[in-house]
Design an enzyme around this catalytic site. Structure first.
Site, PDB file in Angstrom:
ATOM      1  N   GLY A 280       0.830  -1.206   0.000  1.00  0.00           N
ATOM      2  CA  GLY A 280       0.000   0.000   0.000  1.00  0.00           C
ATOM      3  C   GLY A 280       0.859   1.249   0.000  1.00  0.00           C
ATOM      4  O   GLY A 280       1.057   1.902  -1.006  1.00  0.00           O
ATOM      5  N   MET A 282       4.044   3.365   2.926  1.00  0.00           N
ATOM      6  CA  MET A 282       4.796   3.202   4.179  1.00  0.00           C
ATOM      7  C   MET A 282       3.899   3.262   5.413  1.00  0.00           C
ATOM      8  O   MET A 282       4.299   2.817   6.477  1.00  0.00           O
ATOM      9  CB  MET A 282       5.901   4.252   4.277  1.00  0.00           C
ATOM     10  CG  MET A 282       5.378   5.664   4.408  1.00  0.00           C
ATOM     11  SD  MET A 282       6.629   6.847   4.954  1.00  0.00           S
ATOM     12  CE  MET A 282       7.694   6.983   3.536  1.00  0.00           C
ATOM     13  N   HIS A 312      -0.463  -3.450  -8.667  1.00  0.00           N
ATOM     14  CA  HIS A 312       0.829  -3.762  -8.028  1.00  0.00           C
ATOM     15  C   HIS A 312       1.042  -2.927  -6.784  1.00  0.00           C
ATOM     16  O   HIS A 312       2.031  -3.083  -6.076  1.00  0.00           O
ATOM     17  CB  HIS A 312       1.972  -3.549  -9.011  1.00  0.00           C
ATOM     18  CG  HIS A 312       2.448  -2.126  -9.142  1.00  0.00           C
ATOM     19  ND1 HIS A 312       1.608  -1.071  -9.437  1.00  0.00           N
ATOM     20  CD2 HIS A 312       3.691  -1.582  -9.024  1.00  0.00           C
ATOM     21  CE1 HIS A 312       2.308   0.045  -9.501  1.00  0.00           C
ATOM     22  NE2 HIS A 312       3.572  -0.219  -9.247  1.00  0.00           N
TER      23      HIS A 312
END
EC number: 6.5.1.8
Length: 406
Positions: A280, A282, A312
């Site tokens: 997703g 950090m 991705h």
């Protein structure tokens, strides 16, 4: 999902992204935009294109075989929770970010059989070939910068996972640049114009590129698995499961009874039952997903329309320049403020309980979409197996020099 001028579109991409994939589709047989798509170099990130006997150098991209690997360990969250700060420091001090291996680790598999593969002969000139091979040895097991990372996660059962994201480093960049130049009748190593290069796989040039692209793919797999396993070792765990995929690559595949060369640029292969690791940001959850197995007729039709591809990542919503602003490199004076501040990024990470090492404002969670939303837009083509919440995120520092970041 909708069809726009023959292109399969998931999510709500902006007009510039749609215009870019439309130009790709003019040269391809089929084209898809995944829900995390945004404008890229010639072909959009999150784009998929199918060709007959041709491969797109720009479609595969300069970071050939960029991808993600995730390892489920035998550890539980409670075993590492008291030590997250120390573990983050050790990971950052052991794994190399940037151009070369500069940290404590010096046991990367630089004598892997891939370094003796016949594909190296496709590099024009012995001197160029040996220089590239040595560069590849020196960079094997380096993570790079940009959006590349090493993460430690816990899943819904508090099982600890390690995830990594990077590609083939300078090897892939040199191969892509070299064939971009050769396609324009320029010498290897020169800078060609930034235009599309479609190589016929029945030609000598196309066969040479295909061989080196696949070599770069092997290189990326070896590098990611070494880094992920090194981190598992640092954590004191054992590997129980490995999930591993490229998302910048080309494959020969059969769709609707016809063979195509399918180029995925920032798109994860997701055939029924095939697992993938998708990050997703950090400060957001990642997932282990799979192409929905044993799909009914409607889901199967969606999967086929998507060329068995999915997202991705979450997809950017602002550029690096928009996030960072513009700064005079000589004086340090802010010429144009960015849209993300250190305070906002730190607040997000604190709320999520993430221990961060490195990472710049251009990788803040604020610059990305939310992963659950883009996954929802992919419909029932994929299903989430595990949700991974980030505990430790290690990236290159904001000022880390790396000419190969994507």
């Amino acid at each position: 999902m909708r069809i726009e001028n023959g292109i399969v579109v998931f999510g709500n991409p902006d007009r510039e992204t749609i215009d870019q994939i439309r130009q790709v589709y003019e040269r391809a047989e089929r084209a898809v935009l995944c829900a995390d798509s945004h404008v890229g170099y010639i072909m959009p990130i999150g784009g998929v294109a199918a060709y007959r006997d041709k491969v797109s150098v720009a479609g595969v991209g300069f970071d050939i075989a960029c991808g993600c690997a995730a390892i489920r360990t035998d550890l539980k969250l409670g075993q590492i929770a008291p030590h997250l700060e120390a573990l983050a420091d050790e990971i950052a001090g052991t794994i190399s970010f940037g151009v070369g291996r500069s940290n404590k680790s010096d046991d990367a598999p630089v004598n892997d059989p891939l370094f003796e593969d016949a594909a190296w002969e496709a590099v024009p000139g012995k001197g160029e070939r040996e220089a590239l091979r040595e560069k590849a040895r020196a960079q094997l097991g380096t993570v790079g910068s940009g959006n590349h990372y090493v993460d430690v996660f816990a899943d819904e059962q508090d099982r600890v996972w390690v995830g990594v994201h990077f590609g083939s480093r300078g090897l892939g960049h040199t191969v892509a640049s070299g064939f971009m130049a050769l396609s324009q009748n320029r010498p290897w190593g020169s800078k060609g114009a930034e235009v599309e290069a479609l190589l016929d796989l029945n030609s000598e040039l196309g066969q040479a590129y295909w061989a080196l692209m696949n070599l770069a793919g092997r290189y990326a797999y070896v590098g990611r698995e070494w880094v992920a396993r090194k981190v598992v070792q640092i954590l004191g765990g054992r590997e129980l499961e490995l999930v591993h995929n490229h998302h910048n690559f080309a494959w020969k595949e059969t769709h609707g009874g016809e063979e195509y060369v399918v180029v995925r640029k920032g798109a994860t292969p997701a055939f029924p039952g095939q697992k993938g690791f998708v990050g997703g940001s950090m400060g957001d959850d990642a997932v282990i997903l799979q192409g929905t197995p044993d799909p009914g007729p409607q889901t199967r039709a969606l999967q086929e329309a998507a060329l068995f591809s999915t997202v991705h990542g979450a997809g950017r919503v602002m550029s690096r320049r928009q996030a960072l602003g513009k700064v005079d490199r000589k004086t340090g004076k802010i010429l144009q403020p960015g849209q993300v501040t250190q305070g906002a990024m730190k607040k997000w990470l604190k709320q999520k309980g993430v221990t961060l090492r490195g990472g710049g404002l251009d990788e803040s969670p604020h610059v990305y979409r939310r992963l659950p939303e883009v996954l929802e837009a992919q419909g029932k083509t994929v299903e989430v197996l595990h949700t991974l919440r980030p505990l430790i995120v290690v990236m290159a520092g904001a000022n880390e020099f790396d000419p190969y970041k994507d």
